[in-house]
Write an enzyme that holds these catalytic residues in place. Structure first.
Site, PDB file in Angstrom:
ATOM      1  N   THR A  88       7.757  26.825   5.140  1.00  0.00           N
ATOM      2  CA  THR A  88       6.424  26.273   4.913  1.00  0.00           C
ATOM      3  C   THR A  88       5.369  27.218   5.468  1.00  0.00           C
ATOM      4  OG1 THR A  88       7.476  24.154   5.327  1.00  0.00           O
ATOM      5  CG2 THR A  88       5.106  24.140   5.009  1.00  0.00           C
ATOM      6  N   TRP A 106       7.459  -0.225   3.380  1.00  0.00           N
ATOM      7  CA  TRP A 106       7.889   0.431   2.130  1.00  0.00           C
ATOM      8  C   TRP A 106       9.309   0.927   2.278  1.00  0.00           C
ATOM      9  CZ3 TRP A 106       9.305   5.490   0.672  1.00  0.00           C
ATOM     10  CH2 TRP A 106       9.226   6.459   1.673  1.00  0.00           C
ATOM     11  N   SER A 165      12.872   5.971 -14.563  1.00  0.00           N
ATOM     12  CA  SER A 165      11.790   6.757 -15.130  1.00  0.00           C
ATOM     13  C   SER A 165      11.751   8.151 -14.511  1.00  0.00           C
ATOM     14  CB  SER A 165      10.474   6.025 -14.895  1.00  0.00           C
ATOM     15  OG  SER A 165       9.395   6.917 -14.906  1.00  0.00           O
ATOM     16  N   SER A 166      11.869   8.214 -13.185  1.00  0.00           N
ATOM     17  CA  SER A 166      11.805   9.519 -12.522  1.00  0.00           C
ATOM     18  C   SER A 166      12.959  10.418 -12.928  1.00  0.00           C
ATOM     19  CB  SER A 166      11.866   9.346 -11.007  1.00  0.00           C
ATOM     20  OG  SER A 166      10.700   8.774 -10.546  1.00  0.00           O
ATOM     21  N   GLU A 219      12.287  13.014  -0.743  1.00  0.00           N
ATOM     22  CA  GLU A 219      11.171  12.378  -1.436  1.00  0.00           C
ATOM     23  C   GLU A 219       9.820  12.900  -0.928  1.00  0.00           C
ATOM     24  OE1 GLU A 219      10.673  10.410  -3.879  1.00  0.00           O
ATOM     25  OE2 GLU A 219       8.662   9.612  -3.525  1.00  0.00           O
ATOM     26  N   ASP A 265       6.253  21.599 -26.800  1.00  0.00           N
ATOM     27  CA  ASP A 265       6.184  20.256 -26.225  1.00  0.00           C
ATOM     28  C   ASP A 265       7.250  20.192 -25.147  1.00  0.00           C
ATOM     29  OD1 ASP A 265       6.185  17.300 -25.857  1.00  0.00           O
ATOM     30  OD2 ASP A 265       4.907  17.345 -27.626  1.00  0.00           O
ATOM     31  N   ARG A 277       2.544   1.103  14.834  1.00  0.00           N
ATOM     32  CA  ARG A 277       2.073   0.909  13.469  1.00  0.00           C
ATOM     33  C   ARG A 277       2.515  -0.462  12.977  1.00  0.00           C
ATOM     34  NH1 ARG A 277       6.353   4.713  10.052  1.00  0.00           N
ATOM     35  NH2 ARG A 277       5.345   3.780   8.238  1.00  0.00           N
ATOM     36  N   LYS A 289       4.571  29.953   3.159  1.00  0.00           N
ATOM     37  CA  LYS A 289       3.641  29.589   2.096  1.00  0.00           C
ATOM     38  C   LYS A 289       2.199  29.649   2.601  1.00  0.00           C
ATOM     39  CE  LYS A 289       4.739  27.084  -1.107  1.00  0.00           C
ATOM     40  NZ  LYS A 289       5.495  27.745  -2.149  1.00  0.00           N
ATOM     41  N   HIS A 347      13.696  11.643   2.827  1.00  0.00           N
ATOM     42  CA  HIS A 347      13.112  12.903   3.237  1.00  0.00           C
ATOM     43  C   HIS A 347      12.881  13.858   2.067  1.00  0.00           C
ATOM     44  CE1 HIS A 347      11.242  15.685   5.797  1.00  0.00           C
ATOM     45  NE2 HIS A 347      11.844  16.577   5.051  1.00  0.00           N
ATOM     46  N   HIS A 404       0.848  -1.195   0.000  1.00  0.00           N
ATOM     47  CA  HIS A 404       0.000   0.000   0.000  1.00  0.00           C
ATOM     48  C   HIS A 404       0.886   1.248   0.000  1.00  0.00           C
ATOM     49  CE1 HIS A 404      -2.777   3.112   1.396  1.00  0.00           C
ATOM     50  NE2 HIS A 404      -2.036   3.265   2.490  1.00  0.00           N
ATOM     51  N   TYR A 413       9.162  15.790   0.127  1.00  0.00           N
ATOM     52  CA  TYR A 413       8.933  17.114  -0.457  1.00  0.00           C
ATOM     53  C   TYR A 413       8.697  17.028  -1.949  1.00  0.00           C
ATOM     54  CZ  TYR A 413       9.852  18.696   4.134  1.00  0.00           C
ATOM     55  OH  TYR A 413       9.743  18.855   5.477  1.00  0.00           O
ATOM     56  N   SER A 429      -1.212  26.960  -5.226  1.00  0.00           N
ATOM     57  CA  SER A 429      -0.887  28.355  -5.542  1.00  0.00           C
ATOM     58  C   SER A 429      -1.466  28.799  -6.880  1.00  0.00           C
ATOM     59  CB  SER A 429       0.630  28.554  -5.576  1.00  0.00           C
ATOM     60  OG  SER A 429       1.196  28.147  -4.369  1.00  0.00           O
ATOM     61  N   HIS A 481      15.768  12.611  11.180  1.00  0.00           N
ATOM     62  CA  HIS A 481      14.634  12.686  12.098  1.00  0.00           C
ATOM     63  C   HIS A 481      13.742  11.444  12.012  1.00  0.00           C
ATOM     64  CE1 HIS A 481      12.398  15.147   8.814  1.00  0.00           C
ATOM     65  NE2 HIS A 481      12.087  13.902   8.691  1.00  0.00           N
ATOM     66  N   HIS A 482      13.986  10.597  11.030  1.00  0.00           N
ATOM     67  CA  HIS A 482      13.261   9.327  10.986  1.00  0.00           C
ATOM     68  C   HIS A 482      13.956   8.277  11.841  1.00  0.00           C
ATOM     69  CE1 HIS A 482      10.565  10.531   7.692  1.00  0.00           C
ATOM     70  NE2 HIS A 482      11.590  11.268   7.307  1.00  0.00           N
TER      71      HIS A 482
END
Ligand code: HEA
Ligand code: HEA
Ligand code: CUA
Ligand SMILES: [Cu+2]
Lengths: 523, 374, 279
Positions: free
Chosen positions: A326, A140, A167-168, A253, A104, A448, A329, A251, A75, A255, A266, A300-301
């Site tokens: 943040t 994951w 791909s990315s 990722e 294009d 979790r 924003k 991390h 998931h 963002y 925006s 921080h993880h």
């Protein structure tokens, strides 16, 4: 076909399947990305439905624990790499050329490949459910040594992620080049729509961190099969080293999954406030600072891995700093709304909800950033609540809002506004019913990634599950609305929203197959 | 259901966000009641941060919702034309910085206190394995494993669930109240995390590495927690239970453990008839092996092999003993040489060779196991 | 941005192309084959070989189209700038790929190994230090000395960087003999480098399995070697094009891209030499 070299001999394109397989058109490719993402969203969401059903009551009912771990891991993996990221690339494909007045993408053929790698990865991941041992069940995040215990599906996952990374990276290079080199004359960087800015920075993050992910999962693969000891203490390696390298990717990722969402919000808010975006320049600086800071907060993880106190303090302070750009924003969005002339069509409803609910998720992120509190909350449902607030009500809801916003442009038809409003309210209410109680569960101590839990967690889990089912059903309504709009509806007009001021609204709806073949003039 | 750890101190802040838990006491809304000073400080820190965030939330969103309501087009509001205000923008950059500093200061002091594991009075080595905790009181010979005690029947909904469903173990960690206990943690197979919420301690146990943590608990009582790092199939079934007892009771308990251990060693020094070995082995199997290979010996297809009918189990003794003693690196099958006594090992191997359909009729004596250990 | 404002000849958008989907099929075959190989299914290597063949077919076809378009003058001006940006960001992504492995080396040396040496409870008597195969692997090994073949290799690669630049100068002043010679020298030096590297692997007194030292050594030098190989192939293609009369002083993006790539491979080697072999 390649032999035809004349530039405009190809306005005729093959029809049927061949059109989609061989297309070099940014609109076709954007459409492919968006459909792919929707399919993955539904599939990964269906897995979540099973998770919520199992957690409806204590005890094991539907799935055994191994199956449950597979559901959770797949998931998460499919939502992130299959649903959210491709959706944003789909938006970039459709919108970046239209918004900067380019004919294009910079590399149309490469663009096609970036998309057609996704089904390859998707096939590997789906097939992994059916091989002996079953799909990835190690989260994951793929932490070793648990990852080492898995079967052949784990190798398939590694290869699939390699393909997704390829791909990315190609997609990101394409987007960066398009933005840097294909803007219409007169469109300086500081005149670009903010959506384009957020994608420029996102693409930069992608090019910077996807290769690092590729490197670390390559080490996993060699540890599994070729006798290296990167993550094994006996050989002088360290399982925690995986976490460091993984989160150095991971991390940024997150963002990658929120900056384009900021871009969409925006775009939508000024349109429906009928007022220019407040603080454009500071928005650009805020996005850039978020991106730069995102490289120095990864640990921080990992506060509970037991790093030295200096490390904990550094990563705590750095993480807290992200609240500043943040916040800028959020404040700018509120200031844009302030004294506008507001109307609440579905896209605007979603955008406003994103601002509000994302902030809730941001605040819980800030709570997690404080080391002592994170020690209590790491790996609990509080974290699950945090990241669904930023990912669902941040990323996914802005994607949905963006779809409503641009669907008239893409299809030439208006979507069903009444159903859209229904979809909004169902989603927003059910979302909060599902995920808000998870804060309490986490605080009370529910870990979790568990298929079964102690009795004191029963009530909130039941509420969350009920909310989850309604949330799932609401997304079926979304699919219905989209399909209905694609198939027909009231003509959208060139400029569907009277407050919109970006370039795509100067074109007919739907835009011609090749748009801006001569660049528009910007003053 | 009535033993929930409740906390009615749920900050109104959460309620204000629009979705409070129903007022009933069934719903715990905050961190569990702290039992250590550190946990108390974490609790207070969390409450402080929550209130600050709630305040900011109001400051930001009250004006927004006001505007959403007042500045609607349908009310005929025309858009004002402004899109910059340097002074305002500087203010909302600088003020958050100050707020963050205000949060960082108390957090830092708690972090420093949490990390100070020096001057402890008792050190316990915690070894995590799939899916149990092993506790060793360093400096004594006392060492034992702590397994989930909830019966499978409750998990599979065949029996009513007990009060401490999934949060109960056969042998809890026993510690004296009032002294600083240092834990040194490591793991044998994958990463686990030792967590007792009431203590404010959560520390990963990492295979091959040693990490430490500490706590001092004053009130005697039973404290419960769980493994907090995904560690495979039975991650949900790996609780932590700590019993804090007054120092005198602790000393007495420790002595008991030492005598019991001496008795076990003495028991390993002689031979046993096969029937008795098998009988004893059944109990060892249930405690240490059944979590994976199952009571029935059938294992779980795809994850754990069946021992019933396994050629390895029915084959030469040496190979069978070897896998039980040394485990199989890289799989969940762990080395039991250090976990079990010679007698227990002899018993469980003898049991497996004669249980279910495995009627080999042979067994192994404790001294033979001792010889293999070197 | 203003220089193409006259644009009636707009940006070149290639016609629909089958190469990408062919490439996807190739990768699917390679990945599936690899999975089967790991699962010890006999068909695995064959499927991988098939995938590799399709991939080569795709690369030849795709780059063939690009070269043809280039010769037809479709890839000039703004398109040329795109290609330059594309190459720059591609190399940046490669830099980050290596950064991942260098990060592992750095972390292992400065954090993991010292922590293991401190972990007396688990690894009594382990002293740490670098190079090491870790506390659980007993076999003694000799690390690779820096000042033998590796130093020679450094010299070779550095010279090859110089020769490729010399070839580039040749192109700029229109001296085709110099271009050809420069390229041939570069390819030659690259090949000798590779041969020495393979020889070094042959005599190495440790393997991939020699703990963290062996792992970081082989993955870093191995991936570098792969990049050198790729670089040589690219140089060969470019050399072929030079002999076929492609490129002139003004228009030689393909040439420039390959030389950037070659310099990148060079720089990675320098860092590698310092941190893997020397210090
Ligand atoms: C889109 C994705 C996204 C985003 C944007 C964020 C944003 C943030 N995240 Fe989150 N996070 C995740 C996705 C995301 N996160 C995921 C997926 C995980 C779990 C991964 C896993 O383990 O599986 C995770 C986990 C995670 C953890 C680890 C928890 C744990 O496992 O123990 C932490 C800890 O610091 C954290 C912090 C933050 C912070 C500080 C922000 C900040 O960026 C938030 C900043 C925003 C605000 C603060 C609100 C707006 C600001 C104002 C209104 C200004 C005024 C405010 C103040 C001065 C306070 N996140
Ligand atoms: C962007 C990302 C994203 C999104 C949108 C979601 C959406 C949802 N998530 Fe997910 N989630 C993650 C990212 C995301 N999640 C991640 C990264 C993890 C961590 C994984 C890990 O621990 O490794 C996670 C973990 C996670 C957990 C914790 C599992 C655990 O720890 O054991 C839970 C539990 O409730 C959950 C629930 C949900 C629900 C109910 C939704 C709902 O919003 C879903 C809404 C439903 C649908 C969209 C489906 C609609 C379809 C149908 C109703 C059926 C149709 C059927 C067919 C077509 C076959 N998620
Ligand atoms: Cu042990 Cu989770
Ligand atoms: Cu993070």
């Amino acid at each position: 076909m390649d032999a035809t070299l004349a530039p405009h001999a190809h306005d005729e394109h093959p029809s049927g399947l061949a059109r989609w397989l061989t297309t070099t058109n940014h609109k076709d490719i954007g459409t492919l990305y968006l459909w792919f993402s929707l399919a993955m969203f539904m599939f990964a969401g269906a897995l979540a439905m099973v998770i919520r059903a199992e957690l409806f009551q204590p005890g094991l009912q539907l799935v055994d624990p191994m199956q449950f771990n597979r559901l959770t891991s797949m998931h998460g993996l499919l939502m992130i790499f299959g649903a959210i990221m491709p959706a944003f690339v789909g938006f970039a494909n459709w919108q970046v050329p239209l918004m900067i007045g380019a004919p294009d993408m910079a590399f149309p053929r490469l663009n096609n490949w970036s998309f057609w790698l996704l089904p390859v990865a998707g096939a590997l991941l789906l097939a992994s459910f059916f091989v002996p041992g079953g799909a990835l069940a190690a989260g994951w995040t793929m932490y070793p040594p648990l990852f080492m215990q898995g079967g052949i599906a784990y190798d398939m996952t590694i290869l699939a992620v390699h393909v997704l990374g390829l791909s990315s990276i190609m997609g990101a290079i394409n987007i960066i080049t398009t933005i840097l080199n294909l803007r219409a004359p007169g469109m300086t960087l500081m005149k670009m729509p903010l959506f384009v800015w957020t994608w420029l920075i996102t693409a930069y993050l992608l090019v910077a961190v996807m290769p690092v992910l590729a490197a670390v999962i390559t080490m996993l693969l060699t540890d599994r099969h070729f006798g290296t000891h990167f993550f094994n203490a006996a050989g002088g390696g360290d399982p925690v080293m995986f976490q460091h390298i993984f989160w150095f990717f991971g991390h940024p990722e997150v963002y990658i999954m929120i900056l384009p969402a900021f871009g969409i919000v925006s775009t939508i808010i000024p349109t429906f406030a009928r007022k220019k975006l407040f603080g454009y320049t500071s928005m650009v600086y805020a996005v850039s600072s978020i991106a730069l800071l995102s490289f120095i907060v990864w640990a921080h993880h990992m506060f509970t891995t037991g790093m030295p106190v200096a490390g904990q303090l550094f990563f705590m302070y750095a993480t807290m700093l992200i609240a500043i750009p943040t916040g800028v924003k959020v404040f700018n969005w509120v200031a844009t709304i302030w004294r506008g002339s507001l109307s609440f069509e579905t896209p605007m409803l979603f955008a406003v909800a994103v601002v509000c609910l994302f902030t809730v998720g941001g605040f819980s992120g800030l709570v997690l950033a404080l080391v002592p509190v994170d020690i209590q909350l790491q790996d609990t449902y509080y974290v699950v609540a945090h990241f669904h607030y930023v990912l669902f009500s941040g990323a996914a809801m802005s994607i949905i809002g963006g779809v409503y916003y641009w669907l008239p442009k893409w299809t030439g038809h208006r979507y069903d506004e009444r159903l859209g409003q229904w979809h909004f309210w169902l989603t927003t209410i059910a979302f909060n019913v599902t995920f808000f109680p998870m804060h309490f569960l986490g605080l009370a101590g529910m870990p979790r990634r568990i298929p079964d839990y102690a009795l004191q967690f029963a009530d909130f889990n039941q509420i969350a599950s009920l909310g989850g089912f309604v949330l799932g059903a609401a997304q079926l309504l979304f699919v219905y609305i989209v399909v209905k709009c694609v198939r027909g509806g009231e003509p959208a007009g060139d400029k569907t929203w009277d407050g919109a001021d970006t370039l795509e609204w100067t074109l007919p709806s739907p835009p011609p197959y090749h748009s801006f073949t001569t660049p528009p003039k910007i003053d | 259901m009535d033993m929930h750890r409740r906390s009615l101190s749920a900050p109104a802040g959460l309620a204000g966000l629009g979705l409070a838990g129903p007022a009933g006491a069934e719903f715990a809304l905050n961190l569990p009641p702290p039992a250590t000073e550190i946990a108390q400080r974490i609790h207070d820190l969390h409450t402080l941060i929550l209130w600050i965030c709630f305040g900011i939330f109001l400051v930001v969103f009250v004006p927004m919702f006001y505007a959403l309501w007042r500045h609607r087009k349908s009310r005929g509001h025309a858009a004002h034309d402004f899109h910059e205000n340097p002074r305002l923008e500087v203010a909302w950059t600088v003020v958050p910085v100050l707020i963050l500093i205000g949060m960082a200061v108390p957090s830092t002091s708690v972090v420093l206190a949490m990390k100070d594991t020096g001057a402890s009075e008792l050190t316990v080595k915690v070894t995590a394995r799939q899916w149990k905790w092993e506790y060793e009181y360093l400096g004594t010979e006392v060492r034992f494993a702590s397994n989930l005690a909830t019966p499978q029947a409750q998990i599979e909904n065949r029996e009513a669930k007990g009060e401490h469903y999934l949060l109960e173990v056969d042998r809890p960690l026993v510690v004296p109240t009032g002294s600083k206990i240092r834990l040194v943690l490591t793991a044998e197979d994958v990463i686990h995390a030792w967590w007792v919420p009431a203590f404010g301690v959560k520390q990963d146990a990492i295979p091959g590495f040693v990490r430490d943590a500490w706590f001092r608990v004053d009130a005697p009582g039973t404290y419960r927690g769980q493994c907090a790092e995904l560690c495979g199939v039975n991650h949900a079934f790996m609780p932590v239970v700590v019993e804090a007892v007054p120092p005198e009771r602790f000393a007495a308990w420790l002595d008991e453990q030492k005598t019991a251990r001496a008795a076990v060693q003495a028991a390993s020094a002689r031979d046993y008839p096969l029937a008795e070995l098998v009988e004893r082995g059944k109990a060892v199997y249930a405690a240490h092996c059944a979590a994976c290979h199952q009571e029935s010996g059938k294992g779980l297809p795809g994850a754990f092999p069946a021992l019933d009918g396994s050629p390895l189990v029915k084959g030469p003794l040496a190979a069978h003993l070897a896998i039980v003693l040394d485990g199989k690196p890289g799989t969940a099958m762990q080395a039991f040489a250090k976990q079990l006594s010679d007698l227990e090992l002899a018993a469980v191997v003898s049991y497996e060779r004669n249980a279910w359909g495995n009627k080999t009729g042979d067994g192994v004596q404790p001294r033979e196991v001792a010889a293999l250990r070197k | 941005m203003s220089e193409h404002a006259h644009a009636t000849t707009s940006y070149y958008v290639p016609p629909p192309s089958r190469w990408p989907i062919v490439g996807s099929c190739a990768l699917l075959a390679i990945a599936s084959g690899f999975v089967l190989l790991l699962a010890k299914v006999a068909a695995g290597p064959w499927l991988m070989a098939l995938g590799a063949a399709i991939l080569v077919y795709m690369l030849v076809g795709w780059f063939g189209s690009v070269i043809r378009e280039n010769q037809a003058g479709l890839l000039e001006g703004q398109v040329d700038v795109s290609y330059r940006w594309g190459m720059v960001w591609f190399i940046f992504s490669e830099v980050m790929f290596f950064a991942g492995f260098f990060g592992a080396l750095f972390y292992a040396r400065n954090f993991a190994v010292p922590a293991l040496a401190d972990a007396e409870l688990v690894w009594p008597g382990y002293a740490g230090g670098w190079p090491t195969a870790g506390p659980g692997i007993a076999d003694a090994f000799t690390p690779m000395a820096a000042w033998g073949i590796p130093a020679l290799n450094t010299l070779l690669l550095l010279s090859s960087g110089a020769t490729v630049t010399w070839a580039h100068w040749g192109l700029q002043k229109g001296d085709r003999r110099q271009v050809k010679l420069g390229l041939l020298f570069t390819i030659g030096l690259g090949l000798v480098f590779l041969a020495l590297q393979i020889y070094e692997y042959g005599i190495a007194a440790f393997s991939l399995k020699t703990g963290i030292y062996g792992a970081t050594f082989y993955l870093l030098t191995g991936f570098h070697g792969l990049h050198v190989t790729l670089g040589i192939v690219m140089l060969a293609v470019i050399a072929g094009r030079v002999f076929a009369g492609h490129f002139d002083a003004a228009r030689h993006f393909g040439f420039a891209a390959v030389s950037w790539y070659w310099h990148f491979v060079d720089v990675v080697w320098l860092i590698l030499f310092v941190f893997v072999y020397w210090l």
